[in-house]
Enzyme design. Structure first.
Site, PDB file in Angstrom:
ATOM      1  N   HIS A   1      -7.088  -0.596   2.817  1.00 46.26           N
ATOM      2  CA  HIS A   1      -6.734  -0.898   1.511  1.00 46.26           C
ATOM      3  C   HIS A   1      -6.827   0.179   0.636  1.00 46.26           C
ATOM      4  O   HIS A   1      -7.625   0.964   0.489  1.00 46.26           O
ATOM      5  CB  HIS A   1      -7.139  -2.173   1.055  1.00 46.26           C
ATOM      6  CG  HIS A   1      -7.019  -3.239   2.173  1.00 46.26           C
ATOM      7  ND1 HIS A   1      -6.344  -4.581   2.024  1.00 46.26           N
ATOM      8  CD2 HIS A   1      -7.627  -3.402   3.392  1.00 46.26           C
ATOM      9  CE1 HIS A   1      -6.315  -5.325   2.951  1.00 46.26           C
ATOM     10  NE2 HIS A   1      -7.014  -4.653   3.994  1.00 46.26           N
TER      11      HIS A   1
ATOM     12  N   HIS B   1       0.897  -1.342   0.198  1.00 48.87           N
ATOM     13  CA  HIS B   1       0.026  -0.187  -0.017  1.00 48.87           C
ATOM     14  C   HIS B   1       0.856   1.315  -0.067  1.00 48.87           C
ATOM     15  O   HIS B   1       0.620   2.287   0.808  1.00 48.87           O
ATOM     16  CB  HIS B   1      -0.976   0.120   1.317  1.00 48.87           C
ATOM     17  CG  HIS B   1      -2.226  -0.998   1.283  1.00 48.87           C
ATOM     18  ND1 HIS B   1      -2.552  -1.568   2.318  1.00 48.87           N
ATOM     19  CD2 HIS B   1      -2.363  -2.063   0.216  1.00 48.87           C
ATOM     20  CE1 HIS B   1      -3.525  -2.662   1.872  1.00 48.87           C
ATOM     21  NE2 HIS B   1      -3.139  -2.822   0.633  1.00 48.87           N
TER      22      HIS B   1
HETATM   23  C1  FAD Z   1      -0.326  -7.557  -4.874  1.00 51.20           C
HETATM   24  C2  FAD Z   1      -1.227  -6.210  -4.427  1.00 51.20           C
HETATM   25  C3  FAD Z   1      -2.356  -6.696  -3.794  1.00 51.20           C
HETATM   26  C4  FAD Z   1      -2.971  -5.556  -3.490  1.00 51.20           C
HETATM   27  N1  FAD Z   1      -4.460  -5.807  -2.974  1.00 51.20           N
HETATM   28  C5  FAD Z   1      -5.131  -4.816  -2.646  1.00 51.20           C
HETATM   29  C6  FAD Z   1      -6.548  -4.988  -2.302  1.00 51.20           C
HETATM   30  O1  FAD Z   1      -6.871  -6.051  -2.220  1.00 51.20           O
HETATM   31  N2  FAD Z   1      -7.433  -3.664  -1.989  1.00 51.20           N
HETATM   32  C7  FAD Z   1      -6.832  -2.623  -2.110  1.00 51.20           C
HETATM   33  O2  FAD Z   1      -7.658  -1.760  -1.767  1.00 51.20           O
HETATM   34  N3  FAD Z   1      -5.501  -2.239  -2.569  1.00 51.20           N
HETATM   35  C8  FAD Z   1      -4.880  -3.198  -2.706  1.00 51.20           C
HETATM   36  N4  FAD Z   1      -3.491  -2.728  -3.096  1.00 51.20           N
HETATM   37  C9  FAD Z   1      -3.233  -1.622  -3.389  1.00 51.20           C
HETATM   38  C10 FAD Z   1      -3.797  -0.994  -4.619  1.00 51.20           C
HETATM   39  O3  FAD Z   1      -4.197  -1.877  -5.631  1.00 51.20           O
HETATM   40  C11 FAD Z   1      -2.850   0.117  -5.103  1.00 51.20           C
HETATM   41  O4  FAD Z   1      -2.742   1.109  -4.089  1.00 51.20           O
HETATM   42  C12 FAD Z   1      -3.526   1.340  -6.226  1.00 51.20           C
HETATM   43  O5  FAD Z   1      -4.164   0.226  -7.153  1.00 51.20           O
HETATM   44  C13 FAD Z   1      -2.534   1.970  -6.912  1.00 51.20           C
HETATM   45  O6  FAD Z   1      -3.120   2.695  -7.916  1.00 51.20           O
HETATM   46  P1  FAD Z   1      -2.132   3.848  -8.625  1.00 51.20           P
HETATM   47  O7  FAD Z   1      -3.242   4.302  -9.447  1.00 51.20           O
HETATM   48  O8  FAD Z   1      -1.478   4.590  -7.440  1.00 51.20           O
HETATM   49  O9  FAD Z   1      -1.016   2.850  -9.337  1.00 51.20           O
HETATM   50  P2  FAD Z   1      -1.195   1.674 -10.357  1.00 51.20           P
HETATM   51  O10 FAD Z   1      -2.423   1.019 -10.506  1.00 51.20           O
HETATM   52  O11 FAD Z   1       0.003   1.065 -10.243  1.00 51.20           O
HETATM   53  O12 FAD Z   1      -1.089   2.341 -11.800  1.00 51.20           O
HETATM   54  C14 FAD Z   1       0.365   2.716 -12.285  1.00 51.20           C
HETATM   55  C15 FAD Z   1       0.586   2.470 -13.558  1.00 51.20           C
HETATM   56  O13 FAD Z   1       1.422   3.323 -14.342  1.00 51.20           O
HETATM   57  C16 FAD Z   1       2.177   2.481 -15.444  1.00 51.20           C
HETATM   58  N5  FAD Z   1       3.365   3.133 -15.487  1.00 51.20           N
HETATM   59  C17 FAD Z   1       4.287   3.189 -14.477  1.00 51.20           C
HETATM   60  N6  FAD Z   1       5.379   3.803 -15.130  1.00 51.20           N
HETATM   61  C18 FAD Z   1       5.280   4.279 -16.349  1.00 51.20           C
HETATM   62  C19 FAD Z   1       6.011   4.772 -17.308  1.00 51.20           C
HETATM   63  N7  FAD Z   1       7.215   5.237 -17.190  1.00 51.20           N
HETATM   64  N8  FAD Z   1       5.168   5.060 -18.642  1.00 51.20           N
HETATM   65  C20 FAD Z   1       4.166   4.284 -18.992  1.00 51.20           C
HETATM   66  N9  FAD Z   1       3.363   3.933 -17.959  1.00 51.20           N
HETATM   67  C21 FAD Z   1       3.772   3.739 -16.506  1.00 51.20           C
HETATM   68  C22 FAD Z   1       2.004   1.240 -14.657  1.00 51.20           C
HETATM   69  O14 FAD Z   1       2.157   0.306 -15.718  1.00 51.20           O
HETATM   70  C23 FAD Z   1       0.557   0.910 -14.133  1.00 51.20           C
HETATM   71  O15 FAD Z   1      -0.301   0.639 -15.026  1.00 51.20           O
HETATM   72  C24 FAD Z   1      -2.701  -4.077  -3.708  1.00 51.20           C
HETATM   73  C25 FAD Z   1      -1.499  -4.018  -4.256  1.00 51.20           C
HETATM   74  C26 FAD Z   1      -0.770  -4.950  -4.745  1.00 51.20           C
HETATM   75  C27 FAD Z   1       0.521  -4.678  -5.510  1.00 51.20           C
END
Ligand code: FAD
Length: 583
Positions: free
Chosen positions: A562, A517
């Site tokens: 989460h 997280h």
């Molecule tokens: C294994 C796991 C289980 C989890 N389980 C839960 C759960 O059950 N419930 C919950 O609420 N949360 C859970 N979480 C946490 C939650 O899913 C994340 O906090 C949230 O999805 C993050 O969203 P975000 O938009 O910040 O990043 P992300 O969803 O990671 O999005 C970032 C995106 O940017 C892209 N990217 C990165 N760098 C570049 C670049 N240079 N050029 C182009 N694209 C790029 C990546 O490919 C990715 O698609 C979990 C996390 C993990 C890893």
């Protein structure tokens, strides 16, 4: 209809326009939400650059086999991060449209109102619970059961309650033992009227058609992407190397566009211009990396790496916060746990058939049904929950934010040496929800394809160790209560109930891990705050008004939840802020 059906409208870098109104970097959890909301307006050209693909096969969406640990791992990126001196741990992030929402555990937890009221009280205007609540509701398409009134019903992201009957026998035992210890059973982890301490049933982001509801499937389904393909360009398998930032004639800084490159190493690069804004949505471990590669960050670090300083901003990549904890595993009767699926091949075949034909069964139902949320100061010397006062039962107050979670999974590692394969097993995961330790994300080199250096710096604040010990003792007491109630359970890997602090610490030091997280590495706060901020209350990078960040990295402080639901609510609100700014 097949074979005339159109495929998902993805583009290569060579197929892009030279210029777009908005460029969204990272089509992950937050990126898909923003893309949808901006594209719906139909007046702007929007580009999403995503380093992964848009694959949506059966394995990519079936709830269990798309979860990172049980998947083909193609939609995840893994790297080793420092926990403390001499100890590393695996950290994970998603890759592909939907990002981490396509590989996560699907728990849908908004967090208690106090989490966001604390953001508001720290001066973050427009981010308290009452302002964010409509954004949770706008995202949610809660479909089961229909009686819950505090959820959104018509949003794109489908959410459901766990089954009325517990799927796993061991859940019933945990709930009963929790109730005996004073943790009332709360049917809904997202009901803001309930106190913040209790044994909560977890809701899941799963859809009525029995699949995972990632932000990719929810916000950018093929029908939407095709209907908006003229103005919304989804460039997949493409890495953004940096954001170009220039000084204008008036001396202010402006993001002019991005430099992108096909994800295949050695491919040529291309500059794409942004007419209005660049919005960085790369996640809490990668958004700071992109800002640093773009010359935005602490001057000393940029100089060490050899990147020209475009804009000095101390907070970039600092203040890393995460939920860490320590799994403990225990035996239980085999048919009470999900482990039966692995130890009885005929049962696995039967469950695969049930899921394929009817969409039901053990592949549909997730192995985590409940969590205890509480506070260390709500526990007495037996680890029972004390009687709470009226004030302590008010979850809107920041002082009542839970600091401990005991996650529970009806599964464990059956490859553990000496595992008795006549038995089932389950995990309890005592977790620190309000860490005081702060880590960093830094560059390992100036090459955008190199992974960042992540220092989680867990337990560097002594208070976190105290909380982790308390959480571990609560988990052990819970198991002892189940045992005393006559349930057949015994340790597989866990410390003794009467372990001294030193014995407990030895276990925690060996087995502590990340619960993924990560947050707050581009914190929403003033740039000169004690924990320096990177973005303002409109999520604009301080000093670069047309560059925003929108993902888990902007949380002023990690919520005791989460993190996917908080990310999605933040992205929904960010879309409104961007639209209002364009008027
Ligand atoms: C294994 C796991 C289980 C989890 N389980 C839960 C759960 O059950 N419930 C919950 O609420 N949360 C859970 N979480 C946490 C939650 O899913 C994340 O906090 C949230 O999805 C993050 O969203 P975000 O938009 O910040 O990043 P992300 O969803 O990671 O999005 C970032 C995106 O940017 C892209 N990217 C990165 N760098 C570049 C670049 N240079 N050029 C182009 N694209 C790029 C990546 O490919 C990715 O698609 C979990 C996390 C993990 C890893």
């Amino acid at each position: 209809m097949w074979p005339f059906e159109s495929s998902y409208p993805q583009r290569r870098p060579s197929e892009l326009q030279a210029e777009y109104d908005y460029i969204i970097v990272g089509g992950g959890t937050a990126g898909c939400v923003l893309a949808r909301r901006l594209a719906e307006e139909r007046k702007w050209s929007v580009l999403v650059v995503e380093r992964g693909d848009a694959r949506d096969g059966w394995l990519d969406k079936s709830p269990l086999f798309s979860t990172y640990q049980f998947s083909d791992k193609k939609h995840g990126v893994s790297l080793q991060a420092r926990m403390w001196e001499g100890k590393k741990v695996e950290v994970l992030g998603g890759k592909g449209l939907g990002g981490t929402s396509r590989i996560n555990g699907m728990q849908w937890t908004r967090g208690v109102p106090g989490d966001y009221n604390a953001w508001g009280e720290s001066g973050r205007e427009g981010w308290s619970y009452d302002t964010l609540k409509p954004y949770f509701e706008r995202a949610e398409g809660h479909w089961n059961p229909a009686t819950l009134t505090h959820y959104g019903r018509n949003g794109p992201l489908q959410v459901e309650a766990p089954p009325q009957e517990y799927r796993w026998g061991v859940t019933r035992e945990i709930v009963d033992a929790s109730e005996q210890m004073g943790f009332a059973l709360c049917n809904d982890v997202n009901d803001a009227k309930l106190p913040s301490s209790g044994c909560f049933l977890l809701h899941l982001s799963t859809s009525e058609d029995n699949y995972r509801s990632s932000t990719f499937r929810a916000y950018l389904p093929k029908a939407f992407a095709l209907a908006h393909r003229e103005k919304l360009h989804l460039c997949t398998n493409t890495v953004t190397r940096k954001v170009e930032v220039e000084k204008t004639a008036s001396g202010t800084l402006k993001a002019t566009g991005v430099i992108i490159q096909d994800a295949k190493p050695g491919s040529s690069t291309r500059f794409i211009a942004a007419r209005k804004e660049v919005i960085v949505c790369c996640g809490a471990l990668t958004s700071p990396k992109l800002l640093l590669l773009s010359g935005i960050g602490p001057a000393k670090h940029l100089q060490e790496i050899g990147i020209p300083v475009v804009h000095e901003l101390e907070g970039v990549g600092s203040n890393l916060q995460d939920h860490m904890g320590t799994p403990m595993s225990f035996y239980a009767p085999i048919w009470d746990t999900w482990v039966a699926l692995f130890l009885k091949p005929w049962w696995l075949i039967w469950q695969v058939l049930r899921y394929l034909i009817f969409g039901v069964g053990w592949l549909r139902d997730y192995y985590m049904e409940t969590s205890i949320y509480t506070r260390a100061d709500y526990l007495d010397e037996n680890m029972d929950q004390k009687q709470l006062t009226e004030k302590q039962r008010d979850a809107t107050l920041p002082e009542n934010i839970p600091d401990i979670e005991i996650m529970f999974g009806a599964v464990c590692d059956i490859m553990h040496p000496g595992y008795d394969k006549t038995k089932g097993g389950y995990n309890l995961l005592p977790t620190v929800l309000r860490p005081q330790s702060r880590g960093t994300v830094r560059l390992s080199s100036s090459d955008p394809l190199d992974p960042p250096v992540v220092d989680l710096n867990y337990l560097s604040a002594p208070a976190d160790r105290v909380t982790l010990r308390t959480a571990a003792r609560l988990a052990l007491r819970l198991v002892a209560t189940m045992d005393a109630r006559g349930y057949a359970t015994s340790p597989i890997r866990a410390p003794a109930l009467d372990a001294s602090d030193a014995e407990l610490d030895a276990f925690l030091d060996a087995d502590t891990q990340s619960f993924f997280h990560y947050s707050s590495t581009c914190r929403m706060a003033p740039r000169d705050a004690r924990e320096p901020g990177v973005v303002d209350d409109a999520l604009r990078v301080h000093g670069v008004p047309n560059l925003r960040v929108c993902d888990a990295s902007v949380f002023p402080q990690i919520p005791a939840a989460h993190t996917q639901a908080p990310v999605i609510a933040v992205a929904e609100r960010c879309a409104d802020i961007v639209k209002a700014a364009a008027k």
